[in-house]
Scaffold this motif. Structure first.
Motif, PDB file in Angstrom:
ATOM      1  N   ALA A   4     -24.933 -37.441 -22.548  1.00  0.00           N
ATOM      2  CA  ALA A   4     -25.844 -36.769 -21.623  1.00  0.00           C
ATOM      3  C   ALA A   4     -25.577 -37.245 -20.198  1.00  0.00           C
ATOM      4  CB  ALA A   4     -27.286 -37.056 -22.001  1.00  0.00           C
ATOM      5  N   THR A   7     -30.643 -39.360 -18.742  1.00  0.00           N
ATOM      6  CA  THR A   7     -31.644 -39.538 -19.789  1.00  0.00           C
ATOM      7  C   THR A   7     -33.019 -39.502 -19.145  1.00  0.00           C
ATOM      8  OG1 THR A   7     -31.577 -41.953 -19.585  1.00  0.00           O
ATOM      9  CG2 THR A   7     -30.108 -40.937 -21.233  1.00  0.00           C
ATOM     10  N   ASP A  57     -26.107 -28.282 -16.825  1.00  0.00           N
ATOM     11  CA  ASP A  57     -26.155 -29.132 -18.010  1.00  0.00           C
ATOM     12  C   ASP A  57     -27.608 -29.204 -18.456  1.00  0.00           C
ATOM     13  OD1 ASP A  57     -23.588 -30.875 -18.758  1.00  0.00           O
ATOM     14  OD2 ASP A  57     -23.548 -30.484 -16.595  1.00  0.00           O
ATOM     15  N   ILE A  59     -30.454 -31.365 -20.693  1.00  0.00           N
ATOM     16  CA  ILE A  59     -30.836 -32.526 -21.488  1.00  0.00           C
ATOM     17  C   ILE A  59     -32.219 -32.237 -22.061  1.00  0.00           C
ATOM     18  CG2 ILE A  59     -29.415 -34.165 -20.211  1.00  0.00           C
ATOM     19  CD1 ILE A  59     -32.020 -35.190 -18.909  1.00  0.00           C
ATOM     20  N   ARG A  65     -37.367 -30.134 -21.459  1.00  0.00           N
ATOM     21  CA  ARG A  65     -36.041 -29.640 -21.072  1.00  0.00           C
ATOM     22  C   ARG A  65     -35.834 -29.833 -19.577  1.00  0.00           C
ATOM     23  NH1 ARG A  65     -36.344 -23.900 -24.034  1.00  0.00           N
ATOM     24  NH2 ARG A  65     -36.083 -24.625 -26.169  1.00  0.00           N
TER      25      ARG A  65
END
Length: 129
Positions: A4, A7, A57, A59, A65
């Motif tokens: 990822a 975080t 991207d 995560i 989300r």
């Protein structure tokens, strides 16, 4: 094996979910980016996402989300997003290993792009354990 870009803590995930739930049925999460500004040179941006961008991207943690703008990825690699409440303020915070300095008020930061060679070495070392 991928990893990822960023975080988030449980506190950040809870706040992202609360924002999403309180923003109507079209809200999907939030988008984090970086823009030029402030006395230190750069600022984090957080915007509501109603239509995710396929280039971002994503995560996810505990149902929250967060999308990351492509132009911010190199500055956010290894960052942990948190949410804190103090007597004076509440808001998202970023524990960013790519931050080289910050202004006195904490609203803007100076960031350098992540060292991809160092990240690759860290991943190799972690994989050999």
């Amino acid at each position: 094996m991928g990893f990822a870009v960023m975080t988030m803590t449980q506190a950040a995930a809870s706040r992202v979910k609360a924002i999403t739930e309180n923003s109507g049925p079209d809200a999907k999460g939030v988008r984090v980016g970086i823009k030029k500004g402030g006395c230190a040179g750069m600022e984090y941006t957080i915007d509501l996402v109603t239509e995710p961008d396929a280039k971002d991207d994503l995560i996810e943690f505990d149902g929250a989300r967060v999308w990351i703008q492509p132009s911010a990825v190199l500055y956010l690699l290894g960052t942990q997003m948190d949410f804190e409440v103090t007597k004076m303020r509440s808001g998202f915070t970023f524990n960013n290993p790519n931050q080289t300095s910050a202004c006195g008020c904490g609203e803007s930061v100076e960031l350098k792009p992540a060292d991809l060679a160092a990240l690759a070495k860290q991943r190799e070392a972690a994989a050999s354990i």
